[in-house]
Scaffold this motif. Structure first.
Motif, PDB file in Angstrom:
ATOM      1  N   LEU A   1       5.161  -3.519  -8.896  1.00 25.61           N
ATOM      2  CA  LEU A   1       4.603  -4.722  -8.266  1.00 25.61           C
ATOM      3  C   LEU A   1       4.048  -5.676  -9.319  1.00 25.61           C
ATOM      4  CD1 LEU A   1       2.820  -3.291  -5.103  1.00 25.61           C
ATOM      5  CD2 LEU A   1       4.971  -4.542  -5.259  1.00 25.61           C
TER       6      LEU A   1
ATOM      7  N   ALA B   1       6.009  -8.952  -9.021  1.00 20.13           N
ATOM      8  CA  ALA B   1       5.252  -9.965  -8.282  1.00 20.13           C
ATOM      9  C   ALA B   1       4.007 -10.416  -9.040  1.00 20.13           C
ATOM     10  CB  ALA B   1       4.855  -9.421  -6.912  1.00 20.13           C
TER      11      ALA B   1
ATOM     12  N   ALA C   1       1.408  -8.728  -9.471  1.00 22.85           N
ATOM     13  CA  ALA C   1       0.202  -8.250  -8.785  1.00 22.85           C
ATOM     14  C   ALA C   1      -0.676  -7.473  -9.752  1.00 22.85           C
ATOM     15  CB  ALA C   1       0.585  -7.367  -7.609  1.00 22.85           C
TER      16      ALA C   1
ATOM     17  N   ILE D   1      -6.015  -4.067  -8.462  1.00 20.91           N
ATOM     18  CA  ILE D   1      -6.003  -4.225  -7.008  1.00 20.91           C
ATOM     19  C   ILE D   1      -4.984  -3.283  -6.364  1.00 20.91           C
ATOM     20  CG2 ILE D   1      -5.394  -5.852  -5.182  1.00 20.91           C
ATOM     21  CD1 ILE D   1      -6.534  -8.075  -6.991  1.00 20.91           C
ATOM     22  N   THR D   2      -3.755  -3.253  -6.910  1.00 20.32           N
ATOM     23  CA  THR D   2      -2.719  -2.473  -6.235  1.00 20.32           C
ATOM     24  C   THR D   2      -2.989  -0.973  -6.333  1.00 20.32           C
ATOM     25  OG1 THR D   2      -1.375  -2.655  -8.231  1.00 20.32           O
ATOM     26  CG2 THR D   2      -0.864  -4.156  -6.443  1.00 20.32           C
TER      27      THR D   2
ATOM     28  N   LEU E   1      -5.611  -0.144  -3.784  1.00 22.87           N
ATOM     29  CA  LEU E   1      -5.065  -0.164  -2.421  1.00 22.87           C
ATOM     30  C   LEU E   1      -4.176   1.059  -2.182  1.00 22.87           C
ATOM     31  CD1 LEU E   1      -4.144  -3.956  -2.086  1.00 22.87           C
ATOM     32  CD2 LEU E   1      -6.069  -2.766  -1.034  1.00 22.87           C
TER      33      LEU E   1
ATOM     34  N   ILE F   1      -4.323   4.104   0.663  1.00 19.33           N
ATOM     35  CA  ILE F   1      -3.168   4.421   1.501  1.00 19.33           C
ATOM     36  C   ILE F   1      -2.820   5.906   1.368  1.00 19.33           C
ATOM     37  CG2 ILE F   1      -0.690   3.999   1.804  1.00 19.33           C
ATOM     38  CD1 ILE F   1      -1.284   1.073   0.984  1.00 19.33           C
TER      39      ILE F   1
ATOM     40  N   ILE G   1      -9.114  -9.964  -0.848  1.00 19.07           N
ATOM     41  CA  ILE G   1      -7.764 -10.062  -1.402  1.00 19.07           C
ATOM     42  C   ILE G   1      -6.799 -10.532  -0.322  1.00 19.07           C
ATOM     43  CG2 ILE G   1      -5.862  -8.758  -2.404  1.00 19.07           C
ATOM     44  CD1 ILE G   1      -8.074  -6.759  -3.406  1.00 19.07           C
TER      45      ILE G   1
ATOM     46  N   LEU H   1      -2.599  -1.424   3.725  1.00 18.33           N
ATOM     47  CA  LEU H   1      -1.165  -1.657   3.654  1.00 18.33           C
ATOM     48  C   LEU H   1      -0.873  -3.164   3.711  1.00 18.33           C
ATOM     49  CD1 LEU H   1       1.181   0.264   3.427  1.00 18.33           C
ATOM     50  CD2 LEU H   1       1.498   0.120   5.898  1.00 18.33           C
TER      51      LEU H   1
ATOM     52  N   ALA I   1      -2.872  -5.584   2.902  1.00 16.78           N
ATOM     53  CA  ALA I   1      -3.316  -6.226   1.667  1.00 16.78           C
ATOM     54  C   ALA I   1      -2.318  -5.964   0.542  1.00 16.78           C
ATOM     55  CB  ALA I   1      -4.701  -5.726   1.276  1.00 16.78           C
ATOM     56  N   LEU I   2      -1.779  -4.738   0.516  1.00 18.22           N
ATOM     57  CA  LEU I   2      -0.809  -4.420  -0.528  1.00 18.22           C
ATOM     58  C   LEU I   2       0.439  -5.295  -0.383  1.00 18.22           C
ATOM     59  CD1 LEU I   2      -0.307  -2.421  -2.902  1.00 18.22           C
ATOM     60  CD2 LEU I   2       1.073  -1.094  -1.310  1.00 18.22           C
TER      61      LEU I   2
ATOM     62  N   VAL J   1      -0.467  -8.798  -1.690  1.00 22.01           N
ATOM     63  CA  VAL J   1      -0.474  -8.991  -3.140  1.00 22.01           C
ATOM     64  C   VAL J   1       0.917  -8.784  -3.728  1.00 22.01           C
ATOM     65  CG1 VAL J   1      -2.893  -8.467  -3.591  1.00 22.01           C
ATOM     66  CG2 VAL J   1      -1.225  -6.627  -3.608  1.00 22.01           C
ATOM     67  N   ALA J   2       1.759  -8.037  -3.005  1.00 28.07           N
ATOM     68  CA  ALA J   2       3.121  -7.858  -3.497  1.00 28.07           C
ATOM     69  C   ALA J   2       3.957  -9.103  -3.254  1.00 28.07           C
ATOM     70  CB  ALA J   2       3.763  -6.655  -2.814  1.00 28.07           C
ATOM     71  N   GLY J   3       3.362 -10.107  -2.602  1.00 29.98           N
ATOM     72  CA  GLY J   3       4.073 -11.360  -2.405  1.00 29.98           C
ATOM     73  C   GLY J   3       4.950 -11.356  -1.167  1.00 29.98           C
TER      74      GLY J   3
END
Lengths: 364, 529, 304
Positions: free
Chosen positions: A146, A150, A152, A156-157, A160, A164, C235, C279, C281-282, C285-287
């Protein structure tokens, strides 16, 4: 003004700063935090003697307690090493918690898979370990992908993805269709079946009196390999170049995207391996809350080590033994183990704050 | 340099009708660690005057401005503002004293509209943007500046942004306005209007300090000039138009050869065979109808077609910001063309990654040495081998001894001076850093084509000569060279032919003869014959 | 789903969103100024603890609120000094503070509440605003604790402050390009200190809402990631205040669904619903859901 040369401090002051930074500050922070802990124990009206001896007993008192502490240290060290590797490429892996969860979950699934227990040559436990590592690695690599695709931010990822994974694990032990043990009564706990003995990671001594697993030597090998790879290999050099200046690294022909994904894969894989080891070497069945903050603690260990594998080992041992001591303190001296959290938090906060006095000069 | 010791203004005789100095610097110096950026500066700035600081890159002009504006503090000497001691601790402090500065790098927030940018730090309470905008428009008009207050800064051109920056300074009604190389980024027609603004500001009673290294600007606007070289004030003049020769001579170190050609370094080059093309030669690089549209939709490159033969040096002239940087990025593999194709040694590179471009025998000297060409935190040896570590590896591990030996060989061959191959790259001087980058790129295996973007920017004379020599040598060994530069003299001296970029297009081409200098100059400002 | 059930669902969505609204709008201010506070989680937990303790000791939830704020301020100050004065790594200090606070509140809880842990503390009474509360059908949605209306008031004021005042503009600019802002004469560090303290204040209110108005007691580590969820809302809200408010309401609705779905006979794993916000939010941010634009200087320490 483009060409003001940076000041180049002489060797002695640099070495001095290094010693101060890498050794003195952590020691001062740890000692000070423990002193605060002692004061807190006194304030709670518990006999200092009792609390301390319970702590020491829990951490080092017997072969069993030392083994338990070492097993904890192993998990922290693996996550910490992964953190340092990703950090070399300028990446902050906050996802240890989720990577552990994915590792534990996939390892459980593999251990319980039909036929796994019958595999020869130790494959019965090696395959789930590898599977756990790969699962954690994939979880880390998603963040890398990501970032490359992207843009990202991986802080943050990975955070997240962590949540998950934690809820995926929760789901897997709540649902009979997934990993939950068959419901025989309403009292059946929401957790997986125990894994077969042949899929458990063997103990070094073979005796449950000192249940340290083969995870320990494995981790030592991984630590040494990581240190060599980071300092001497082409891969380690490329990661360093990417971390310092990704644009220049790309221009010079280093595959930056692949480097980022690989670094996070490796970091995640070490987290996943930690999860698999926790399951196959210690807990033997999967429950909600499985990762129990080892991911965050491991991250802290990695960060405080300031990019040194030796530092990771030292921090992992410290935190591992502290956890054991804290649990024992709660049981034997009725001092809440939360005190250990306070001490850890103080150590983290003071070392992170003290970095200022080291970084300031190099930045100016 | 006897002129340097004649201090004016500090003890001006009584009864003199000249305005009293607003700001006086006495014996001011600034060291960064071991490096002395500025030493023994005596200078005074007066109200109603435009005072130009002249000097080459690295002469200490910017440092001087930064001291006055409180970004850095002097390590010796003292400053006085209207007779009172002046020692600004930071820019805010300086602004409180009525000192304002337009930086080379604008301090505007791209995400915000112009009006918000102008009000940052001025107003903290409720904003009446409409009323404020009207007031600011009035101020801008007073000094002949155009302003679109509700446009977002990120959408503006460089010239427009600079105007915002200037208005931002004028809003405080400064007593002293510093402009650090304000014309470096402007088009010729923009330069004149900027100089007019400077004159108006000075007329309004403000002391204006303008940094530049362009003589024409001085003749137009300066009431007074101080020349800096190597961190010292080496000459000053109160009648710059009459003292031009003296100023030029002071600006460059070697007195004798200065007057004729102030672009030093170039004159030392041996003449190159003016007719390098004997019969057709294979192409080193070919650009076919290349266009580039940036992320905000502006067409930066417009249908550029260019072919460079082996052994040929082609220069790209143009005011900065006319598409040269974008072309450089595309050829370096750091950006991809929106349309069109390009080839290196006959192989298509349009969608190639930097690694593939390097593998095709393309060397790249990017314009940003610090950000793109090198990694300051790594050692010199590591930078010399950046991306080529695999060549020193056995089983994935680097043979450090061999790598160091190879680095030492390169250092000798390209005259890179450093205490050790293990020295941190950031501690090297700019010239040695650039020579190291050249060493790496010119030793690219099977080198067929070299892109050199502003290769001598910010270097001293010795290093400039070395860079030219290395580039010439590469061409002599049949490498095709694309040389991008904003210095016309450099292009005239080094290149075989020159193409001129204007608004992303090739607007004309001339052979690199000094007879064509004026012609090329007018092409650069967009005038086609 | 009947209309009645739907209104109950909406009302509980709003109620569950309120702690998030406080914390997320607080965190929004910090992040616009360029600072990530992982410690929002710890700040909320401290607020929950302080709120419960104050209410239990005085019998008044208003004192509880006061305690919450007083307890959180030193935590926020610690975060602020570490990130702004000492320029420490924002992620690690935040996580360190969370570890510290989890320990401290647990210790404090054992010390002060001991065995009384199951005792309920006095909460706020829910209140219906005139007119809105009397609306047919949808009236019950507005039947909320007074703190909910405080949140609304704060958010509206904040939106106005951020877009219409010079301080708000300067604050947003400090998160994009602090150097430029400093050159314009704005004390960036002071501004960032203020932002973090404001985050602390808001997190304190959010945490106190949890313990006083929602659960009516304190339990160990009771925020269970609500602070992280607030960061996720920022976010997902793309650092824009109204989108953040929407994100909080959406997350509140996801939580409320857990209790509603079984009532209408839909079997969906709880975990899936709880996972939803993360999920989403992910994906954002992944566009995959619009373009996320974080403040440019986010999480970067400012060195002059």
């Amino acid at each position: 003004m483009t060409d003001i040369p940076h000041q180049s401090p002489g060797i002695p002051s640099e070495a001095y700063r290094d010693i101060l930074g890498r050794i003195a500050i952590p020691i001062i922070a740890v000692v000070a935090a423990f002193l605060v802990g002692l004061v807190a124990v006194m304030a709670m009206g518990v006999s200092l003697d009792r609390a301390v001896s319970a702590f020491i007993n829990g951490a080092f008192g017997s072969a069993y307690s030392i083994s338990a502490s070492l097993n904890r240290s192993v998990s922290l060290a693996l996550v910490g090493i992964g953190f340092v590797i990703a950090a070399r490429a300028g990446l902050t892996n906050v996802g240890g918690e989720g990577q552990i969860a994915m590792g534990g979950m996939i390892a459980t699934a593999l251990c319980l898979a039909p036929g796994m227990a019958e595999l020869p040559f130790g494959l019965s436990f090696i395959v789930p370990l590898l599977g756990g590592a790969i699962a954690g690695g994939v979880w880390g690599a998603i963040a890398g992908f990501l970032k490359v695709r992207a843009g990202a931010n991986e802080v943050i990822t990975t955070l997240l993805l962590s949540f998950i994974a934690i809820w995926l694990l929760y789901w897997s032990v709540q649902s009979e269709n997934l990993l939950r043990q068959p419901m025989t009564s309403s009292a059946t706990l929401p957790e997986s079946l125990s894994i077969p003995a042949s899929t458990q990671v063997p103990l070094l001594t073979g005796s449950y009196a000192s249940p340290v697993t083969w995870g320990l030597p494995l981790t030592i090998v991984i630590a040494i390999a990581a240190a060599i790879i980071l300092s001497r290999s082409v891969f380690g050099f490329n990661l360093k170049a990417i971390g310092f200046n990704p644009v220049a690294a790309a221009r010079a022909g280093i595959a930056v995207g692949a480097g980022v994904v690989t670094a996070l894969f490796v970091a995640g894989a070490l987290g996943g391996l930690a999860g698999a080891l926790m399951l196959q070497g210690e807990q033997y069945s999967l429950k909600a809350g499985f990762s129990s903050n080892y991911g965050f603690d491991g991250l802290v260990v990695g960060l405080l080590a300031r990019n040194s594998i030796t530092g990771v080992i030292a921090g992992a041992l410290l935190f591992g033994f502290m956890r054991s001591g804290g649990i024992s303190m709660e049981m034997m001296a009725s001092v809440p183990s939360a005190l250990v959290g306070v001490i850890q938090g103080l150590i983290v906060v003071s070392i992170a704050g003290a970095a200022y006095f080291l970084d300031r000069r190099s930045l100016r | 340099m006897d002129q340097g010791t004649a201090v004016q203004g500090v003890s001006a005789p009584a009864g003199n009708t000249e305005p009293q100095p607003l700001l006086t610097l006495s014996g001011v110096g600034k060291r960064f660690g071991e490096f002395s950026a500025l030493a023994d500066i005596d200078i005074s700035f007066k109200s109603h005057e435009a005072h130009c600081l002249l000097g080459e890159n690295g002469a200490g002009k910017s440092t001087l401005c930064n001291l006055v504006f409180g970004i850095h503090q002097p390590t010796s000497g003292a400053m006085q503002l209207e007779g009172a001691s002046y020692a600004p601790a930071n820019p805010r402090d300086a602004m409180r004293h009525g000192v304002a500065m337009v930086h080379q790098h604008f301090s505007l927030i791209n995400e915000l509209p112009v009006i918000d940018n102008l009000l940052i730090g001025k107003k903290f309470g409720r904003l009446n943007r409409k009323a404020e905008a009207e007031k600011l428009m009035a101020l801008a008009t007073e000094f002949g500046l155009e302003l679109a207050p509700f446009d977002v800064v990120g959408d503006l051109s460089v010239g427009q942004r600079q105007r915002v920056e200037i208005v931002k300074c004028l809003m405080q009604r400064p007593r002293l306005l510093i402009l650090d190389e304000p014309t470096a980024v402007l088009l010729p027609e923009e330069i004149n209007s900027l100089l007019d603004v400077c004159s108006r500001v000075a007329e309004s009673g403000c002391a204006v300090v303008m940094v530049t290294h362009k003589l024409a600007e001085i003749a137009r606007v300066a009431d007074r000039v101080t020349v800096l070289r190597g961190g010292r004030a080496v000459a000053r003049s109160a009648e710059p138009s009459n003292d031009m020769d003296m100023l030029v001579r002071a600006m460059i170190s070697r007195d004798g050869e200065a007057g004729a050609n102030h672009n030093f370094g170039v004159s030392a080059l041996p003449p190159r065979d003016p007719t390098p093309h004997r019969g057709p030669r294979p192409e080193a690089m070919q650009i076919d109808n290349l266009s580039f549209v940036d992320e905000i939709g502006v067409k930066r490159l417009d249908s550029v077609t260019l072919t460079i033969a082996e052994g040929e040096i082609v220069g790209i002239a143009g005011v900065e910001g006319n598409g040269q940087s974008e072309l450089g990025s595309i050829l370096a593999g750091l950006a991809r063309a929106t349309s069109g194709r390009w080839f290196a040694a006959g192989r298509e590179m349009t969608a190639a990654k930097p690694r593939q471009i390097t593998a095709a025998g393309v060397g790249v000297i990017p314009e940003d040495r610090h950000l793109v060409a090198s990694i300051g935190q790594l050692s010199l040896a590591d930078n010399l081998q950046l991306g080529r570590m695999q060549g020193f590896a056995r089983y994935g591990l680097i043979d450090r001894k061999r790598q160091r030996e190879e680095a030492r060989t390169l250092m000798q061959r390209f005259d890179v001076r450093a205490p050790d191959s293990q020295s941190a790259f950031s501690t090297l001087s700019g010239g040695n850093q650039q020579k190291a980058v050249l060493a790496r790129e010119l030793t690219t295996p099977n080198l067929r084509f070299l892109l050199a973007a502003h290769p001598t920017r910010g270097l001293d004379i010795g290093a400039i000569e070395a860079v030219y020599t290395f580039i010439r040598q590469a061409a002599d060994q049949n490498t095709g060279v694309l040389l991008i530069s904003s210095e016309l003299d450099e292009l005239l001296a080094v290149a075989d032919r020159i193409v001129v970029f204007y608004r992303g297009r090739i607007i004309g081409e001339r052979s690199a003869k000094s007879d064509n200098r004026d012609d090329i100059g007018s092409l650069m400002s967009g005038k086609t014959p | 789903m009947t209309m009645e059930l739907f209104v109950v669902f909406l009302a509980s969505s709003v109620r569950l969103a309120i702690p998030l609204l406080f914390a997320a709008t607080g965190e929004y201010v910090s992040e616009r100024a360029g600072i990530v506070n992982m410690s929002v989680e710890g700040m909320m937990l401290t607020g929950a603890f302080g709120g419960a303790l104050g209410t239990a000791m005085t019998g008044s939830p208003y004192f509880g609120l006061l305690f919450a704020v007083v307890f959180v301020l030193p935590i926020a100050l610690l975060q602020s000094v570490l990130t702004n004065t000492l320029r420490a790594n924002q992620v690690v200090t935040g996580i360190g503070i969370n570890i510290l606070v989890l320990g401290l509140t647990t210790l404090g809880y054992r010390q002060f509440f001991g065995n009384r842990s199951r005792e309920m503390i006095t909460g706020f009474n829910a209140w219906s605003p005139p007119f809105l509360g009397d609306l047919p059908v949808i009236g019950p949605i507005f039947h909320q604790a007074g703190l909910a209306y405080l949140a609304v008031a704060i958010i509206i004021t904040l939106a106005w402050f951020m877009s219409r005042t010079g301080a708000g503009v300067a604050l947003r600019a400090a998160g994009e390009d602090p150097h430029a802002v400093a050159i314009s004469g704005v004390p960036v560090i002071a501004l960032r200190h203020g932002a973090v303290l404001f985050t602390g204040l808001m997190a304190a209110l959010g945490g106190a809402f949890l313990s006083i108005a929602e659960i009516h007691t304190f339990t160990e580590g009771m925020t269970r990631g609500a602070g992280y969820l607030a960061i996720v809302a920022v976010i997902f809200g793309n650092w824009r205040i109204w989108r953040i408010v929407l994100a909080c309401l959406l997350f509140g609705a996801a939580t409320a669904l857990q209790f509603q779905l079984p009532a209408i006979g839909v079997q969906l794993p709880n975990a899936l619903l709880i996972m939803m916000p993360y999920l989403l939010a992910l994906l954002a941010v992944a566009g995959l859901v619009g373009r996320q634009i974080a403040p440019r200087a986010l999480a970067q320490p400012f060195w002059k």
